[in-house]
Design a protein around this motif. Structure first.
Motif, mmCIF file in Angstrom:
data_model
loop_
_atom_site.group_PDB
_atom_site.id
_atom_site.type_symbol
_atom_site.label_atom_id
_atom_site.label_comp_id
_atom_site.label_asym_id
_atom_site.label_seq_id
_atom_site.Cartn_x
_atom_site.Cartn_y
_atom_site.Cartn_z
ATOM 1 N N PRO A 180 -88.148 -91.440 27.656
ATOM 2 C CA PRO A 180 -89.163 -90.382 27.586
ATOM 3 C C PRO A 180 -89.180 -89.555 28.862
ATOM 4 N N ARG A 181 -89.617 -88.326 28.727
ATOM 5 C CA ARG A 181 -89.708 -87.460 29.898
ATOM 6 C C ARG A 181 -90.831 -87.936 30.817
ATOM 7 N N MET A 198 -95.199 -88.666 30.407
ATOM 8 C CA MET A 198 -95.658 -89.049 29.071
ATOM 9 C C MET A 198 -96.190 -90.484 29.096
ATOM 10 N N GLN A 231 -91.491 -85.650 21.690
ATOM 11 C CA GLN A 231 -90.637 -86.527 22.489
ATOM 12 C C GLN A 231 -90.068 -87.650 21.611
ATOM 13 N N LEU A 267 -88.520 -91.075 20.877
ATOM 14 C CA LEU A 267 -88.428 -92.346 21.596
ATOM 15 C C LEU A 267 -87.269 -93.192 21.070
ATOM 16 N N MET A 271 -92.835 -89.360 19.581
ATOM 17 C CA MET A 271 -94.156 -89.139 20.162
ATOM 18 C C MET A 271 -94.478 -87.655 20.070
ATOM 19 N N VAL A 328 -97.690 -91.601 17.737
ATOM 20 C CA VAL A 328 -96.386 -92.274 17.753
ATOM 21 C C VAL A 328 -96.021 -92.520 16.295
#
Length: 299
Positions: A154-155, A158, A185, A187, A250, A275
């Motif tokens: 993840p970036r 987050m 995002q 995952l 996400m 999520v």
């Protein structure tokens, strides 16, 4: 004495010759690719005296767990004339629980001990208790009930996501200000069909409040996936298009986005974190067709 022995031997041979051999299982041939409606071939009317369970091909995913959810695509025919009764391949897969109470004896026996990815064949006789009952031939594809694929880092900034043994997520709040724009995002990156605009999707998901990490809505509570039109949640309609089945995504939704059915007064002004495990996607045109999607009942 010799005559007595000969008579006894002849009687024994007569008994053997008159005994009824066990009937051979009915010949049913299943063809077709995974994820596509099967082609089922057999002579009609099919004579069925007892339930038959066969594995067309074995699954390579996790083994099904007794008492836990299963997700099924199915194709059910009336074996007296090979007519289609109901199916889910052109609509949406059906979640059930792996219990005899929920599935019935035959279907429970067919699924027990199997793995995700299996294609199974069940042949069942007509019910003695129902005069209008008929023998059935059912093909079942066992689908995943959680994301599976390549993990994606993840970036920064987050919330960290933790999964329990079943796959249900929880998040740790960052203690920072939320983003002002919609954030998507991945995952876990799946390898299945990509979601298209207007699709009907089958998912497991949990929604969390960004500031506290508290869950406010989750399919994992009951354990079973859910299916709905992508357009029912405007933020998801934008976020999930082109994401692949098998992915876990996400989605961080700022308060400027409508949440559709999940919107409530308590969430007004809140940034929400979803999520989402993408388990299946079908075009709205096919999913809206009148094919029944209730899974077949066992005997």
């Amino acid at each position: 004495m010799r005559r007595l022995v000969a008579a006894c031997a002849a009687a024994a041979l007569l008994l053997v010759g008159c005994s009824t051999p066990d009937p051979a299982p009915p010949e049913v041939v299943v063809s077709g690719e995974a994820g596509q409606p099967p082609t089922v071939t057999y002579p009609t009317p099919l004579r069925v005296s007892e339930a038959v369970h066969e594995t067309v091909w074995e699954g390579t995913g996790p083994e099904l767990v007794d008492g836990r959810p299963v997700l099924l695509d199915f194709w059910l025919e009336d074996a007296s004339d090979a007519s289609l009764v109901k199916e889910s391949f052109t609509s949406s897969p059906t979640p059930r629980m792996l219990t005899e109470e929920d599935l019935g004896k035959d279907l429970y026996a067919t699924l027990s001990g199997q793995k995700v990815g299996a294609r199974l064949l069940q042949i069942s006789p007509a019910s003695d208790a129902n005069a209008s009952s008929y023998p059935t031939v059912t093909v079942l594809d066992v689908l995943p009930v959680r994301a599976s694929g390549e993990p994606v880092a993840p970036r920064e900034g987050m919330p960290a996501v933790t999964l329990d043994d079943s796959g249900a997520p929880s998040i740790a709040p960052t203690g920072t200000e939320p983003p002002s724009d919609l954030v998507v995002q991945p995952l876990v990156r799946g390898t299945g069909t990509q979601v298209a605009e207007g699709d009907v999707i089958t998912v497991q998901y949990t929604g969390f409040v960004w500031s506290s990490g508290e869950a406010f809505d989750s399919t994992w509570t009951g354990g079973s996936p859910t299916t709905f039109a992508l357009d029912d949640v405007p933020a998801w309609s934008e976020a999930l298009v082109e994401q692949s089945v098998g992915s876990q995504v996400m989605v961080v939704v700022p308060p400027s986005y409508a949440l559709g059915a999940t919107q409530s007064e308590e969430l007004a002004g809140q940034t929400i974190v979803f999520v989402i495990d993408l388990l299946a996607t079908r075009g709205a045109a096919t999913a809206a067709e009148p094919a029944a999607t209730d899974a077949p009942e066992g005997e």
